[in-house]
Write a protein that holds these residues in place. Structure first.
Motif, PDB file in Angstrom:
ATOM      1  N   PRO A  54       0.798  -1.240   0.000  1.00 59.07           N
ATOM      2  CA  PRO A  54       0.000   0.000   0.000  1.00 59.07           C
ATOM      3  C   PRO A  54       0.828   1.288   0.000  1.00 59.07           C
ATOM      4  CG  PRO A  54      -0.952  -1.590   1.510  1.00 59.07           C
ATOM      5  CD  PRO A  54       0.385  -2.143   1.080  1.00 59.07           C
ATOM      6  N   MET A  55       2.151   1.186   0.247  1.00 55.81           N
ATOM      7  CA  MET A  55       2.984   2.381   0.157  1.00 55.81           C
ATOM      8  C   MET A  55       3.134   2.854  -1.285  1.00 55.81           C
ATOM      9  SD  MET A  55       6.026   1.724   2.904  1.00 55.81           S
ATOM     10  CE  MET A  55       6.640   3.408   2.801  1.00 55.81           C
ATOM     11  N   LEU A  56       2.982   1.938  -2.251  1.00 54.89           N
ATOM     12  CA  LEU A  56       3.019   2.330  -3.653  1.00 54.89           C
ATOM     13  C   LEU A  56       1.745   3.093  -3.993  1.00 54.89           C
ATOM     14  CD1 LEU A  56       4.370  -0.926  -5.250  1.00 54.89           C
ATOM     15  CD2 LEU A  56       5.407   1.318  -5.539  1.00 54.89           C
ATOM     16  N   VAL A  57       1.878   4.149  -4.748  1.00 59.41           N
ATOM     17  CA  VAL A  57       0.721   4.966  -5.111  1.00 59.41           C
ATOM     18  C   VAL A  57       0.470   4.825  -6.605  1.00 59.41           C
ATOM     19  CG1 VAL A  57      -0.222   7.297  -5.155  1.00 59.41           C
ATOM     20  CG2 VAL A  57       1.244   6.583  -3.260  1.00 59.41           C
TER      21      VAL A  57
ATOM     22  N   TYR B 224       4.377   5.071  -8.074  1.00 56.64           N
ATOM     23  CA  TYR B 224       5.533   5.707  -7.453  1.00 56.64           C
ATOM     24  C   TYR B 224       5.547   5.456  -5.957  1.00 56.64           C
ATOM     25  CZ  TYR B 224       2.545   9.671  -6.079  1.00 56.64           C
ATOM     26  OH  TYR B 224       1.564  10.448  -5.537  1.00 56.64           O
ATOM     27  N   LEU B 225       6.716   5.614  -5.381  1.00 57.62           N
ATOM     28  CA  LEU B 225       6.922   5.511  -3.937  1.00 57.62           C
ATOM     29  C   LEU B 225       7.045   6.925  -3.401  1.00 57.62           C
ATOM     30  CD1 LEU B 225       9.494   2.617  -3.763  1.00 57.62           C
ATOM     31  CD2 LEU B 225       7.518   2.794  -2.268  1.00 57.62           C
ATOM     32  N   PRO B 226       6.077   7.409  -2.650  1.00 60.36           N
ATOM     33  CA  PRO B 226       6.177   8.788  -2.161  1.00 60.36           C
ATOM     34  C   PRO B 226       7.339   8.957  -1.183  1.00 60.36           C
ATOM     35  CG  PRO B 226       4.306   7.679  -1.178  1.00 60.36           C
ATOM     36  CD  PRO B 226       4.867   6.743  -2.197  1.00 60.36           C
TER      37      PRO B 226
ATOM     38  N   PRO C 281       9.886   9.494   5.660  1.00 54.04           N
ATOM     39  CA  PRO C 281      11.074   9.197   6.476  1.00 54.04           C
ATOM     40  C   PRO C 281      11.654   7.809   6.179  1.00 54.04           C
ATOM     41  CG  PRO C 281       9.404  10.230   7.821  1.00 54.04           C
ATOM     42  CD  PRO C 281       8.758   9.940   6.488  1.00 54.04           C
ATOM     43  N   VAL C 282      10.798   6.856   5.808  1.00 51.25           N
ATOM     44  CA  VAL C 282      11.266   5.507   5.490  1.00 51.25           C
ATOM     45  C   VAL C 282      11.909   5.477   4.098  1.00 51.25           C
ATOM     46  CG1 VAL C 282      10.553   3.091   5.185  1.00 51.25           C
ATOM     47  CG2 VAL C 282       9.489   4.487   6.951  1.00 51.25           C
ATOM     48  N   CYS C 283      11.346   6.233   3.169  1.00 55.40           N
ATOM     49  CA  CYS C 283      11.834   6.295   1.789  1.00 55.40           C
ATOM     50  C   CYS C 283      12.178   7.750   1.471  1.00 55.40           C
ATOM     51  CB  CYS C 283      10.774   5.793   0.821  1.00 55.40           C
ATOM     52  SG  CYS C 283      10.210   4.103   1.130  1.00 55.40           S
ATOM     53  N   PRO C 284      13.344   8.239   1.913  1.00 52.40           N
ATOM     54  CA  PRO C 284      13.629   9.659   1.823  1.00 52.40           C
ATOM     55  C   PRO C 284      14.011  10.165   0.431  1.00 52.40           C
ATOM     56  CG  PRO C 284      15.481   8.502   2.765  1.00 52.40           C
ATOM     57  CD  PRO C 284      14.390   7.492   2.611  1.00 52.40           C
ATOM     58  N   GLY C 285      14.293   9.297  -0.496  1.00 49.71           N
ATOM     59  CA  GLY C 285      14.678   9.743  -1.827  1.00 49.71           C
ATOM     60  C   GLY C 285      16.164   9.544  -2.049  1.00 49.71           C
ATOM     61  N   PRO C 286      16.694   9.886  -3.214  1.00 51.10           N
ATOM     62  CA  PRO C 286      15.978  10.487  -4.335  1.00 51.10           C
ATOM     63  C   PRO C 286      15.066   9.478  -5.028  1.00 51.10           C
ATOM     64  CG  PRO C 286      18.191   9.927  -5.014  1.00 51.10           C
ATOM     65  CD  PRO C 286      18.100   9.614  -3.539  1.00 51.10           C
ATOM     66  N   TYR C 287      14.077  10.005  -5.704  1.00 48.27           N
ATOM     67  CA  TYR C 287      13.103   9.192  -6.407  1.00 48.27           C
ATOM     68  C   TYR C 287      13.592   8.970  -7.837  1.00 48.27           C
ATOM     69  CZ  TYR C 287       8.744   7.922  -8.679  1.00 48.27           C
ATOM     70  OH  TYR C 287       7.789   7.288  -9.414  1.00 48.27           O
TER      71      TYR C 287
END
Length: 164
Positions: free
Chosen positions: A66-69, A106-108, A111-117
């Motif tokens: 569900p973290m994927l948008v 995309y993965l927004p 704090p868990v997925c800080p980037g870069p995207y």
């Protein structure tokens, strides 16, 4: 593609592996309901590429899936200059250009997925030969978060989607 084959609507379906810190690696399921046309639409034989307009995107699976948008609708372009072109198999993967922020998934940033995207996508006419099912492949990274998937073309009355 031969004249008269486009446009039509087809589906791409398959697994996406998602790795997010704090979760066990998960297999998500992605379904892309896609309108395929020449780019610009209706421009055969003077087209500059092929457009993939994802009309609907469905995503399911356990956390962290569900973290994927999923975007509600998004368009990608495959330029004629990068279309698979090596006979007899025509299977060299072609990059899909999605406008920045317009990718189908995309993965927004969090704090868990800080980037870069980073997002990369490819279209293939098949794995060993263009008679194999076509696919859309995506690779997403956002800091330590990674998602990789390949979605196969589903059976369709018009046949398989092949781009030459």
């Amino acid at each position: 593609m031969p004249p008269g084959m486009l446009p039509f609507v087809t589906d791409f379906d398959g697994p996406l592996t998602l790795i997010v810190p704090g979760f066990a690696p998960a297999t998500c399921h992605v379904h892309l309901h896609t309108h395929v046309d020449y780019d610009p639409p209706g421009s055969f034989p003077l087209h500059t590429g092929v457009s993939l307009y994802h009309l609907a995107i469905a995503l399911s699976g356990p956390p962290p899936c569900p973290m994927l948008v999923p975007m509600p609708a998004t368009i990608g372009i495959i330029a004629n200059t990068v279309a698979p072109s090596v006979p007899p198999t025509f299977v060299d993967p072609a990059p899909i250009n999605y406008p920045a922020g317009g990718e189908p998934l995309y993965l927004p940033t969090s704090p868990v997925c800080p980037g870069p995207y980073i997002f990369n996508a490819f279209f293939g006419n098949g794995v060993g030969n263009f008679t194999d099912p076509s696919y859309i492949e995506i690779h997403i990274s956002n800091g330590p978060c990674v998602a990789n998937g390949r979605f196969r073309s589903q059976p369709h009355p018009m046949g398989d989607v092949n781009i030459f």
